[in-house]
Design a protein around this motif. Structure first.
Motif, PDB file in Angstrom:
ATOM      1  N   THR A   1       2.432   1.699  -3.363  1.00  0.00           N
ATOM      2  CA  THR A   1       1.425   2.110  -4.334  1.00  0.00           C
ATOM      3  C   THR A   1       1.144   3.606  -4.178  1.00  0.00           C
ATOM      4  OG1 THR A   1       0.433  -0.072  -4.233  1.00  0.00           O
ATOM      5  CG2 THR A   1      -0.893   1.656  -5.203  1.00  0.00           C
ATOM      6  N   GLN A   2       1.064   4.085  -2.951  1.00  0.00           N
ATOM      7  CA  GLN A   2       0.799   5.504  -2.703  1.00  0.00           C
ATOM      8  C   GLN A   2       1.974   6.366  -3.148  1.00  0.00           C
ATOM      9  OE1 GLN A   2      -0.095   5.902   1.438  1.00  0.00           O
ATOM     10  NE2 GLN A   2      -2.185   5.102   1.213  1.00  0.00           N
ATOM     11  N   LYS A   3       3.197   5.898  -2.899  1.00  0.00           N
ATOM     12  CA  LYS A   3       4.371   6.675  -3.264  1.00  0.00           C
ATOM     13  C   LYS A   3       4.693   6.542  -4.743  1.00  0.00           C
ATOM     14  CE  LYS A   3       6.789   6.581   1.152  1.00  0.00           C
ATOM     15  NZ  LYS A   3       8.021   6.148   1.830  1.00  0.00           N
ATOM     16  N   GLY A   4       4.082   5.542  -5.344  1.00  0.00           N
ATOM     17  CA  GLY A   4       4.358   5.334  -6.760  1.00  0.00           C
ATOM     18  C   GLY A   4       5.707   4.681  -6.963  1.00  0.00           C
TER      19      GLY A   4
ATOM     20  N   ASP B   1       0.834  -1.204   0.000  1.00  0.00           N
ATOM     21  CA  ASP B   1       0.000   0.000   0.000  1.00  0.00           C
ATOM     22  C   ASP B   1       0.870   1.255   0.000  1.00  0.00           C
ATOM     23  OD1 ASP B   1      -2.261  -1.562   0.039  1.00  0.00           O
ATOM     24  OD2 ASP B   1      -2.628  -1.339   2.201  1.00  0.00           O
ATOM     25  N   GLU B   2       1.951   1.241   0.804  1.00  0.00           N
ATOM     26  CA  GLU B   2       2.850   2.390   0.874  1.00  0.00           C
ATOM     27  C   GLU B   2       3.532   2.628  -0.466  1.00  0.00           C
ATOM     28  OE1 GLU B   2       6.931   3.616   3.192  1.00  0.00           O
ATOM     29  OE2 GLU B   2       5.525   2.260   4.209  1.00  0.00           O
TER      30      GLU B   2
END
Length: 166
Positions: A64-67, A61-62
């Motif tokens: 994915t959020q940071k790309g 998830d982290e």
């Protein structure tokens, strides 16, 4: 009543039975501790698996959020592999504990058999002592009856002589 000539043997067998009971008790405690440790290890493994899943999902998830790119996913994979290796070590420890527990249960059964054998040996001597006591009582009773009969005969003979005197 005379002293029982096998009293020392009875005491030895009583002590042996007590020691066998003590050894059995210790073996049972060791087996119970082994079962508890096994349960703790299994619970720890399940906890690790749940934590791994949660950590991987949080990392994913982290990223994915940071790309994050491929490098981030490779780091995640290495992290997950390390956690899986720790789980494999925990599984190995569980298997070793199962072997220890199996050995402890064998010892419990061995101690149970030793305790039963010691109890039977003591019971045999106790039975012998009871038989011996009955025999001694019977012999004492027979002697007492013989003494009473001799006294009775002596009194009868004395009365008979006294009656025959003019």
């Amino acid at each position: 009543m005379p002293a029982y000539r096998l009293q020392t043997l009875l005491e030895i067998r009583t002590k042996a039975e007590d020691q066998a009971k003590e050894a059995f008790s210790h073996a049972v405690k060791a087996a119970e501790q082994g079962k508890k440790k096994l349960a703790d290890l299994k619970a720890g493994l399940e906890r690790r698996k749940a934590e791994r899943t949660a950590k991987v999902q949080a990392f994913l998830d982290e990223m994915t959020q940071k790309g994050g790119g491929i490098t981030a996913y490779q780091q995640m994979k290495r992290f997950e592999d390390r956690l899986k290796d720790e789980e494999a070590l925990a599984e190995l420890e569980i298997e070793e504990q199962k072997e220890v527990l199996a050995e402890a249960e064998k010892v419990v059964e061995q101690r149970r058999a030793e305790m039963a054998e010691a109890a039977m040996a003591k019971k045999a001597i106790e039975k012998h002592k009871e038989t011996w006591k009955k025999q001694v009582r019977f012999e004492l009773q027979q002697r007492e009856e013989m003494n009473q009969e001799e006294i009775g005969n002596a009194l009868h003979l004395q009365r008979s002589r006294a009656a025959n005197k003019p």
